[in-house]
Every structure is written in structure tokens, then in C-alpha cells.
Design an enzyme around this catalytic site. Structure first.
Site, PDB file in Angstrom:
ATOM      1  N   LYS A   9     -14.862 -34.672  19.201  1.00  0.00           N
ATOM      2  CA  LYS A   9     -15.703 -34.506  20.386  1.00  0.00           C
ATOM      3  C   LYS A   9     -16.800 -35.579  20.412  1.00  0.00           C
ATOM      4  CE  LYS A   9     -14.781 -29.530  20.777  1.00  0.00           C
ATOM      5  NZ  LYS A   9     -15.373 -28.174  20.873  1.00  0.00           N
ATOM      6  N   TYR A  49     -10.250 -26.867  29.565  1.00  0.00           N
ATOM      7  CA  TYR A  49     -10.950 -25.627  29.205  1.00  0.00           C
ATOM      8  C   TYR A  49     -10.873 -24.583  30.315  1.00  0.00           C
ATOM      9  CZ  TYR A  49     -13.057 -27.566  24.921  1.00  0.00           C
ATOM     10  OH  TYR A  49     -13.263 -28.067  23.662  1.00  0.00           O
ATOM     11  N   PHE A  57     -21.171 -20.407  29.102  1.00  0.00           N
ATOM     12  CA  PHE A  57     -21.385 -21.731  28.512  1.00  0.00           C
ATOM     13  C   PHE A  57     -20.435 -22.800  29.061  1.00  0.00           C
ATOM     14  CE2 PHE A  57     -18.585 -19.249  25.675  1.00  0.00           C
ATOM     15  CZ  PHE A  57     -17.481 -20.087  25.586  1.00  0.00           C
ATOM     16  N   ARG A  85      -6.262 -25.728  12.774  1.00  0.00           N
ATOM     17  CA  ARG A  85      -7.365 -24.801  13.045  1.00  0.00           C
ATOM     18  C   ARG A  85      -8.102 -24.447  11.761  1.00  0.00           C
ATOM     19  NH1 ARG A  85      -9.066 -23.288  18.220  1.00  0.00           N
ATOM     20  NH2 ARG A  85      -9.233 -21.107  17.589  1.00  0.00           N
ATOM     21  N   THR A  91     -15.033 -21.487  15.150  1.00  0.00           N
ATOM     22  CA  THR A  91     -15.639 -22.078  16.351  1.00  0.00           C
ATOM     23  C   THR A  91     -17.123 -22.388  16.123  1.00  0.00           C
ATOM     24  OG1 THR A  91     -14.105 -20.801  17.704  1.00  0.00           O
ATOM     25  CG2 THR A  91     -16.040 -21.724  18.821  1.00  0.00           C
ATOM     26  N   ARG A 102     -15.983 -28.390  10.431  1.00  0.00           N
ATOM     27  CA  ARG A 102     -17.209 -27.844  11.039  1.00  0.00           C
ATOM     28  C   ARG A 102     -18.155 -27.309   9.966  1.00  0.00           C
ATOM     29  NH1 ARG A 102     -13.620 -24.840  15.636  1.00  0.00           N
ATOM     30  NH2 ARG A 102     -13.581 -26.487  17.208  1.00  0.00           N
ATOM     31  N   ASN A 112     -19.837 -28.714  17.932  1.00  0.00           N
ATOM     32  CA  ASN A 112     -18.969 -28.373  16.802  1.00  0.00           C
ATOM     33  C   ASN A 112     -17.898 -29.425  16.489  1.00  0.00           C
ATOM     34  OD1 ASN A 112     -17.353 -27.775  18.966  1.00  0.00           O
ATOM     35  ND2 ASN A 112     -16.854 -25.692  18.326  1.00  0.00           N
ATOM     36  N   HIS A 115     -12.016 -30.526  18.255  1.00  0.00           N
ATOM     37  CA  HIS A 115     -11.184 -29.545  18.959  1.00  0.00           C
ATOM     38  C   HIS A 115      -9.803 -29.495  18.321  1.00  0.00           C
ATOM     39  CE1 HIS A 115      -8.822 -27.497  22.006  1.00  0.00           C
ATOM     40  NE2 HIS A 115      -7.953 -28.472  21.872  1.00  0.00           N
ATOM     41  N   GLU A 126      -1.781 -29.066  26.194  1.00  0.00           N
ATOM     42  CA  GLU A 126      -2.883 -30.016  25.988  1.00  0.00           C
ATOM     43  C   GLU A 126      -2.358 -31.433  25.733  1.00  0.00           C
ATOM     44  OE1 GLU A 126      -6.095 -26.709  24.312  1.00  0.00           O
ATOM     45  OE2 GLU A 126      -5.200 -28.121  22.898  1.00  0.00           O
TER      46      GLU A 126
HETATM   47  P1  GTP Z   1     -11.937 -25.683  20.643  1.00  0.00           P
HETATM   48  O1  GTP Z   1     -11.110 -26.188  19.529  1.00  0.00           O
HETATM   49  O2  GTP Z   1     -12.992 -26.668  21.119  1.00  0.00           O
HETATM   50  O3  GTP Z   1     -11.102 -25.135  21.777  1.00  0.00           O
HETATM   51  O4  GTP Z   1     -12.774 -24.476  20.014  1.00  0.00           O
HETATM   52  P2  GTP Z   1     -12.273 -23.007  19.703  1.00  0.00           P
HETATM   53  O5  GTP Z   1     -10.841 -22.837  20.095  1.00  0.00           O
HETATM   54  O6  GTP Z   1     -12.646 -22.716  18.294  1.00  0.00           O
HETATM   55  O7  GTP Z   1     -13.208 -22.134  20.650  1.00  0.00           O
HETATM   56  P3  GTP Z   1     -12.994 -21.778  22.214  1.00  0.00           P
HETATM   57  O8  GTP Z   1     -11.723 -22.371  22.726  1.00  0.00           O
HETATM   58  O9  GTP Z   1     -13.222 -20.320  22.363  1.00  0.00           O
HETATM   59  O10 GTP Z   1     -14.248 -22.529  22.867  1.00  0.00           O
HETATM   60  C1  GTP Z   1     -14.143 -23.889  23.226  1.00  0.00           C
HETATM   61  C2  GTP Z   1     -15.447 -24.559  22.915  1.00  0.00           C
HETATM   62  O11 GTP Z   1     -16.482 -23.993  23.700  1.00  0.00           O
HETATM   63  C3  GTP Z   1     -15.953 -24.397  21.477  1.00  0.00           C
HETATM   64  O12 GTP Z   1     -15.382 -25.306  20.579  1.00  0.00           O
HETATM   65  C4  GTP Z   1     -17.427 -24.643  21.643  1.00  0.00           C
HETATM   66  O13 GTP Z   1     -17.708 -26.045  21.713  1.00  0.00           O
HETATM   67  C5  GTP Z   1     -17.696 -24.037  22.995  1.00  0.00           C
HETATM   68  N1  GTP Z   1     -18.187 -22.654  22.831  1.00  0.00           N
HETATM   69  C6  GTP Z   1     -17.475 -21.546  22.498  1.00  0.00           C
HETATM   70  N2  GTP Z   1     -18.251 -20.468  22.431  1.00  0.00           N
HETATM   71  C7  GTP Z   1     -19.502 -20.902  22.749  1.00  0.00           C
HETATM   72  C8  GTP Z   1     -20.765 -20.261  22.855  1.00  0.00           C
HETATM   73  O14 GTP Z   1     -20.895 -19.050  22.652  1.00  0.00           O
HETATM   74  N3  GTP Z   1     -21.830 -21.045  23.207  1.00  0.00           N
HETATM   75  C9  GTP Z   1     -21.710 -22.384  23.443  1.00  0.00           C
HETATM   76  N4  GTP Z   1     -22.781 -23.094  23.776  1.00  0.00           N
HETATM   77  N5  GTP Z   1     -20.536 -23.018  23.332  1.00  0.00           N
HETATM   78  C10 GTP Z   1     -19.454 -22.290  22.996  1.00  0.00           C
HETATM   79 MG    MG Z   2     -10.098 -23.345  21.937  1.00  0.00          MG
END
Ligand code: GTP
Ligand code: MG
Length: 149
Positions: A9, A49, A57, A85, A91, A102, A112, A115, A126
């Protein structure tokens, strides 16, 4: 062979972690089949997304992801979606184990670093969203019998 979409990212790019993240997937034995630096347009990120569109968010997430270039990659290998993962960590970096990307480099959930696709089907979607077919290289490692039994 299974494939996953991994992206460094904008914060990971700014902090000089592209090589560190590539290094970990390479060292594990996974094979990069595509990679590029891309400053993603907002419509691509909104599509990427789209499942999170109703989250509070979401707008901040799209702003964050479009704040600079990302390094987008496709990695291939046995169970690479699940392992990818695991290598990324939880996350929220504060919930990530040390030893994960992370957990070693992040603090805030909104910064974080990386992705990773959350399922094989998601990975397919994707990869098609971020890469053209001709950007993916089909090749084999000469040492693959030293990685796989
Ligand atoms: P990705 O690999 O980026 O998809 O992350 P993930 O699969 O572990 O989490 P998810 O798909 O649920 O969320 C996508 C992204 O949204 C996360 O990686 C974070 O950058 C952001 N995100 C998720 N939850 C929160 C939150 O509660 N607050 C904020 N500010 N950002 C969030
Ligand atoms: Mg995700």
C-alpha cells in the site's frame, strides 16, 4: 497452481518496504508472476474495495489507497492465498503477531502496509481487476523440486 493478489500500500511504498515484502514471499518459495508500481485511479480502488462500501471508514480507505503509488503483485504457489494472509498478519497491526509483515512494521489499521486477497475467488477477481492477461508470466522455477516434494 493457486494465485493471490498482494499489494504494498502507499504507506509501505513510502516507507521503503517493497523489497522487504517481496523478500519474504521469495524466501518462502513463492513465485512472482506479475508486479508493477501503479498510482491507482479512485474508480479502480472503489471497485477493489466495493464489498466495504457501506463501512464508515470506506471513504478514508479509498483516500489512503489513492494517496500514492502501490506496488501490485501476483504470487503463485501451494495455498498461497491462505499463507499470504498469514504472512501479512491481522487486519489491525496491533493484533498482528511479530513475525508477520503488519506485526513487524505497522501500528494503525488505517496504515497497515499491505493487502492480500482473502479467498481464491477474491484473488481471481482482484488479479483480473489490476492486471491484463499479458502482464502475467507463466514460467517455472528451475529449482522447484527443492521447494516442492
Ligand atoms: P486488505 O488485505 O487490505 O483487504 O485487509 P483485510 O482483508 O485484512 O481487511 P478488510 O478487507 O476487512 O479491510 C480492508 C482495509 O480497510 C484494511 O486493510 C484496512 O486498511 C481498512 N480497514 C479495515 N477496518 C478498518 C477500520 O476499522 N478502520 C480503518 N480506518 N480502516 C479499516
Ligand atoms: Mg480484505
Amino acid at each position: 497452481q493457486e494465485r493471490t493478489f498482494i499489494a504494498v500500500k502507499p504507506d509501505g511504498v513510502q516507507r521503503g518496504l517493497i523489497g522487504e515484502i517481496i523478500k519474504r514471499f521469495e524466501a518462502r518459495g513463492y513465485k512472482m508472476v506479475a508486479g508493477k508500481l501503479i498510482w491507482a485511479p479512485k474508480d479502480l480502488l472503489k471497485n477493489h474495495y466495493k464489498d466495504l462500501a457501506d463501512k464508515p471508514f470506506y471513504n478514508g480507505l479509498v483516500e489512503y489507497m489513492s494517496s500514492g503509488p502501490v506496488f501490485a503483485m501476483v504470487w503463485e504457489g501451494k495455498e498461497v492465498v491462505k499463507m499470504g494472509r498469514q504472512m501479512l498478519g491481522a487486519t489491525n497491526p496491533l493484533a498482528s503477531m511479530p513475525g508477520t509483515i503488519r506485526g513487524d512494521f505497522g501500528i494503525d489499521v488505517g496504515r497497515n502496509i499491505c493487502h492480500g486477497s482473502d479467498a481464491v475467488e477474491t484473488a481471481r477477481r482482484e488479479i483480473a481487476l489490476w492486471f491484463k492477461e499479458e502482464e502475467l508470466s507463466d514460467y517455472e522455477f528451475a529449482n522447484k523440486s527443492w521447494i516442492y516434494e
